[in-house]
Design a protein around this motif. Structure first.
Motif, mmCIF file in Angstrom:
data_model
loop_
_atom_site.group_PDB
_atom_site.id
_atom_site.type_symbol
_atom_site.label_atom_id
_atom_site.label_comp_id
_atom_site.label_asym_id
_atom_site.label_seq_id
_atom_site.Cartn_x
_atom_site.Cartn_y
_atom_site.Cartn_z
ATOM 1 N N LEU A 289 0.822 -1.215 0.000
ATOM 2 C CA LEU A 289 0.000 0.000 0.000
ATOM 3 C C LEU A 289 0.853 1.261 0.000
ATOM 4 O O LEU A 289 0.470 2.280 -0.596
ATOM 5 C CB LEU A 289 -0.922 0.000 1.216
ATOM 6 N N THR B 168 -1.802 6.809 1.867
ATOM 7 C CA THR B 168 -2.762 5.820 2.371
ATOM 8 C C THR B 168 -3.501 6.333 3.600
ATOM 9 O O THR B 168 -2.888 6.794 4.561
ATOM 10 C CB THR B 168 -2.049 4.506 2.738
ATOM 11 N N ASN C 15 -8.251 0.259 3.898
ATOM 12 C CA ASN C 15 -7.242 1.204 3.423
ATOM 13 C C ASN C 15 -7.709 1.868 2.139
ATOM 14 O O ASN C 15 -8.195 1.195 1.224
ATOM 15 C CB ASN C 15 -5.916 0.483 3.162
ATOM 16 N N THR D 144 -6.331 4.607 -0.820
ATOM 17 C CA THR D 144 -5.146 5.294 -1.333
ATOM 18 C C THR D 144 -5.526 6.348 -2.361
ATOM 19 O O THR D 144 -6.568 6.259 -3.021
ATOM 20 C CB THR D 144 -4.144 4.316 -1.977
#
Length: 539
Positions: free
Chosen positions: A409, A415, A459, A461
């Motif tokens: 990530l 992130t 998560n 991004t």
């Protein structure tokens, strides 16, 4: 449903109040958690305020996000006399070189940056006691720091707090091979403890992706969960004793090695998960399980999350006592692993992937149970493909697909990380709803985590830091979690970033009691200020 909507409305109103409080504090006197009445109070420099405010700015430039840094509290600034005292008790371990201090000012995600000019590296509990006693008398704020692997801005200074690193407190004090109780200083790196124990036919009861750099004191201070919680439980159960230093320098010795001790209040539990705001942990005693003689790891693919949950139910019933981990990741995680880390998918492409670990004492018995489970899972069409590893190298390769998602990530852009605890059946619905909610504003929205304990790592991004995207994510993610009676922090803590969102998981009476405890143990508020508790809490 009406009740849930009313609760969400109340929470949203509370967050608006927090935003109003932060905006008010920029133009009026700072509201301190306690009344310092200190002769050493000074204003922070405009340069420090401006740079920190810019780092934590709200979406429209004028409205401050609840996750932003509050105004600097009226702590004293370090003087030459202070440095002389620290150098006297920490010869060669009082660091003021900006290049050496800088790494300790920045968190692992590089999303929070402090401006501390002093890094202290004690080796003993007595040295920590002297440091805190002095800082308390001088009204100097202190930021306790372990391996600095936290993800919520709890392990680094917000402003110019003195960094108290436990990295040199890395001695193993004792290991009882009969009871399996390990006693060590707080700065011992988790992976080093694991190596030490494995040589003695034991293992640590927790395992984290950051084990190569995280420290046991930090693990306990944040109540870290990790990959083995399903089998061995949380640190609230495995930690038997703590030694810690309170804000005024008083040493609290609760370093018991007994599994049963029902005399009075179990004080250590108060400090597990307190994120360094109540005391600095200097030593830990922890119960360690025997090293399993048989370990197997299975990597499976499922077409739907419903099939994944049914596989989990089947797994618990058929593997029982040998089940030690049940993790999942989605196809977006696999894409990032392939793209950024060049890790190949060991099975055919699937929407969802499962990592199952078994550990036991009889290889033949474990293999038979695993074979029966896999046969049932395949014939029931719960899983579409899979592979099994019994050799150490292959086991590590399969685990890397789960453990290195966080690393992948970091290569995908900026992130936004969320560590949510939910009813198991609702875990992935949040990922699906977040994708619909954000549309094409996010680069990637991925979900992975610990199915066994209902812990989702969500998560999001973007190519770069995007305040507008953050405003779209928050408070949506917290309102959604609260509507399911979940927790906004399953294992990462609240730190700086989530402190003002605590009301989504805790009632105001409980938060107020936390404030009273903080005020009693740290009346000047010098320990890890600006973390864990909300800004508007009046103590």
């Amino acid at each position: 449903m009406a009740g849930l909507l009313k609760r969400a409305l109340r929470l949203r109103t509370a967050l608006r109040c927090l935003c109003d409080y932060n905006m008010l504090s920029r133009s009026t006197a700072t509201l301190s958690p306690v009344d310092f009445h200190s002769p050493f109070l000074t204003c922070s420099s405009e340069q420090v305020l401006a740079s920190t405010r810019k780092l934590h700015a709200g979406a429209d430039g004028s409205k401050v996000s609840p996750s932003a840094a509050p105004e600097r509290l009226p702590f004293c600034r370090v003087t030459e006399e202070d440095l002389a005292f620290f150098r006297k008790i920490l010869a060669g371990r009082t660091i003021v070189d900006p290049d050496l201090v800088e790494p300790s000012n920045v968190d692992w995600l590089k999303s929070v940056r402090g401006s501390s000019e002093v890094l202290l590296r004690p080796q003993t509990t007595e040295e920590v006691s002297q440091i805190l006693s002095y800082c308390n008398s001088r009204n100097l704020a202190v930021n306790p720091q372990g391996g600095n692997t936290g993800l919520v801005g709890g392990s680094v200074p917000v402003y110019d707090e003195i960094i108290l690193s436990t990295s040199l407190m890395n001695k193993i004090l004792n290991f009882d091979s009969i009871s399996g109780v390990l006693t060590c200083q707080a700065g011992c790196v988790l992976e080093n403890l694991s190596f030490y124990l494995e040589e003695r036919d034991y293992i640590m009861p927790l395992d984290l992706g950051a084990k190569g750099s995280c420290q046991i004191g930090g693990n306990v201070a944040t109540n870290a969960g990790g990959l083995r919680l399903l089998r061995y439980g949380s640190l609230h159960g495995t930690v038997l004793g703590l030694e810690l230093v309170l804000a005024d320098g008083q040493v609290l010795d609760c370093l018991s090695t007994l599994r049963k001790d029902n005399t009075g209040y179990d004080l250590k539990q108060l400090f597990i998960g307190s994120e360094g705001t109540l005391g600095v942990i200097t030593a830990v005693s922890i119960l360690c399980p025997r090293k399993p003689k048989s370990v197997n790891v299975v990597f499976l693919g499922c077409e739907t999350f419903e099939q994944l949950l049914k596989t989990f139910q089947l797994c618990k019933g058929m593997l029982g006592e040998i089940l030690s981990a049940f993790e999942f990741l989605d196809s977006e995680c696999m894409r990032l692993l392939n793209t950024h880390l060049k890790l190949p998918n060991p099975i055919s492409d699937c929407p969802f992937y499962i990592v199952i670990e078994t550990s036991g004492s009889d290889p033949t018995h474990d293999a038979q149970k695993l074979h029966n489970f896999l046969e049932e899972a395949m014939t029931s069409s719960l899983v579409s493909d899979g592979t099994v590893a019994t050799e150490e190298a292959k086991i590590k390769a399969l685990w890397s697909l789960r453990e290195r998602v966080t690393e992948a990530l970091t290569h995908d852009g900026f992130t936004y990380k969320y560590d949510i605890s939910l009813p198991v059946e609702r875990i992935y619905q949040l990922v699906t709803d977040m994708r619909k909610h954000l549309g094409n504003r996010a680069k990637s929205v991925v979900g992975y985590g610990h199915v066994g304990d209902g812990n989702l790592h969500l998560n999001v991004t973007s190519p770069s830091k995007d305040p507008a995207l953050l405003a779209a994510i928050e408070p949506f993610v917290y309102e959604w979690t609260a509507s399911c009676r979940g927790s906004i922090s399953a294992e990462h803590g609240l730190g700086l970033k989530k402190r003002n969102y605590i009301y989504y998981s805790k009632q105001s009476q409980a938060v107020a009691l936390m404030g009273n405890i903080k005020a009693m143990l740290d009346p000047k508020g010098i320990l890890n200020p600006y973390k864990t508790l909300p800004d508007n809490l009046k103590q």
